[in-house]
Design a protein around this motif. Sequence first.
Motif, short mmCIF file in Angstrom:
data_model
loop_
_atom_site.label_atom_id
_atom_site.label_comp_id
_atom_site.label_asym_id
_atom_site.label_seq_id
_atom_site.Cartn_x
_atom_site.Cartn_y
_atom_site.Cartn_z
N ARG A 11 25.98 -45.06 -14.12
CA ARG A 11 26.47 -44.82 -15.48
C ARG A 11 26.30 -43.35 -15.91
O ARG A 11 26.99 -42.89 -16.83
N ARG A 51 37.90 -48.33 -16.99
CA ARG A 51 37.84 -48.28 -18.46
C ARG A 51 36.85 -47.23 -18.94
O ARG A 51 37.19 -46.39 -19.79
N ASP A 52 35.64 -47.23 -18.37
CA ASP A 52 34.61 -46.31 -18.85
C ASP A 52 34.91 -44.87 -18.45
O ASP A 52 34.60 -43.94 -19.20
N PHE A 112 29.39 -40.91 -16.31
CA PHE A 112 30.26 -40.83 -17.49
C PHE A 112 29.77 -39.75 -18.46
O PHE A 112 30.58 -39.06 -19.08
N ASN A 124 37.55 -43.72 -20.90
CA ASN A 124 36.95 -43.51 -22.23
C ASN A 124 36.13 -42.23 -22.28
O ASN A 124 36.01 -41.60 -23.35
N ALA A 125 35.55 -41.83 -21.14
CA ALA A 125 34.76 -40.59 -21.09
C ALA A 125 35.65 -39.36 -20.99
O ALA A 125 35.16 -38.23 -21.11
N TYR A 168 29.98 -51.81 -9.71
CA TYR A 168 30.09 -51.63 -11.16
C TYR A 168 31.16 -52.55 -11.74
O TYR A 168 31.04 -53.01 -12.88
N ALA A 185 36.06 -52.27 -15.03
CA ALA A 185 35.09 -51.69 -15.97
C ALA A 185 34.89 -50.20 -15.70
O ALA A 185 34.79 -49.40 -16.64
#
Length: 272
Positions: A84, A119-120, A87, A123-124, A112, A116
Amino acid sequence: MASSAGALTAARAEGRGALIGYLPVGYPSVPGSLAALRALCGDGVDGPGVDLVEIGLPYSDPMMDGPVIQRAGTRALQRGVRTRDVFAAVEAVRSTGTPAVVMTYWNLVDRYGTAAFARDLANAGGSGLITPDLIPDEAQDWIAASDAHGLDRVFLVSPSSTDARIAATAAAGRGWLYATSVMGVTGTRASSPTAAPDLVARIRRLAPDTLVGVGLGVSNGDQAADVVAYADAAIVGSAFVKTLLAADDAGAPGDLSALRGLVADLAAGVRR
């Protein structure tokens, strides 16, 4: 989000090649890696920074990474880096205005969750993924997820790739194509690999609209200038990581002066 291909085409519009820089998240620490990534983008550099950043995810069993990147990745894992954290690294790079892609072995994305992760990453503000051990034939989940989130898919080809494989890989990707200029693991080299121009010429013939970055071995401005004479971008990784290892070994993990100096040399090289 910014397109990674846009970084290469913007450099081309200026009459030069692009510089792509790699560093792993988590080394010498997570905060230290964010500072180093911002330095790649030109923070504190006497001149411009890189055009595109590759953020590496440390992995416990890297197949392609040479001893320099393996050493930094092992230390990052020992110091607690997690998937994580990539990101936050993407957000740090994007805060400078520089686009970012993540380079990762596929198992980390699979664990992960492909949807997902896509998506992450989107979004970052990330532009996409470079997936060295994922071939298009086995990338159905990633192709679907990247399409859903508008992310670039950067696959690799090498001097041993057949014409059919090069054409299929270029067609399946989006953004640009990563040409590994030598067989074997990553690492700096004393001279520019001789197989690279031939490989890029094959790509130009088989997929003439495809942007091409050449990696594995570039370590100074002269080599970067050689590469962008025939490719759209020079990719540099181990040489940057070496500066961080040297500072860490000297007891000064926050010293980014050598990293900034190398950024300046390489950025000048692709502008010759």
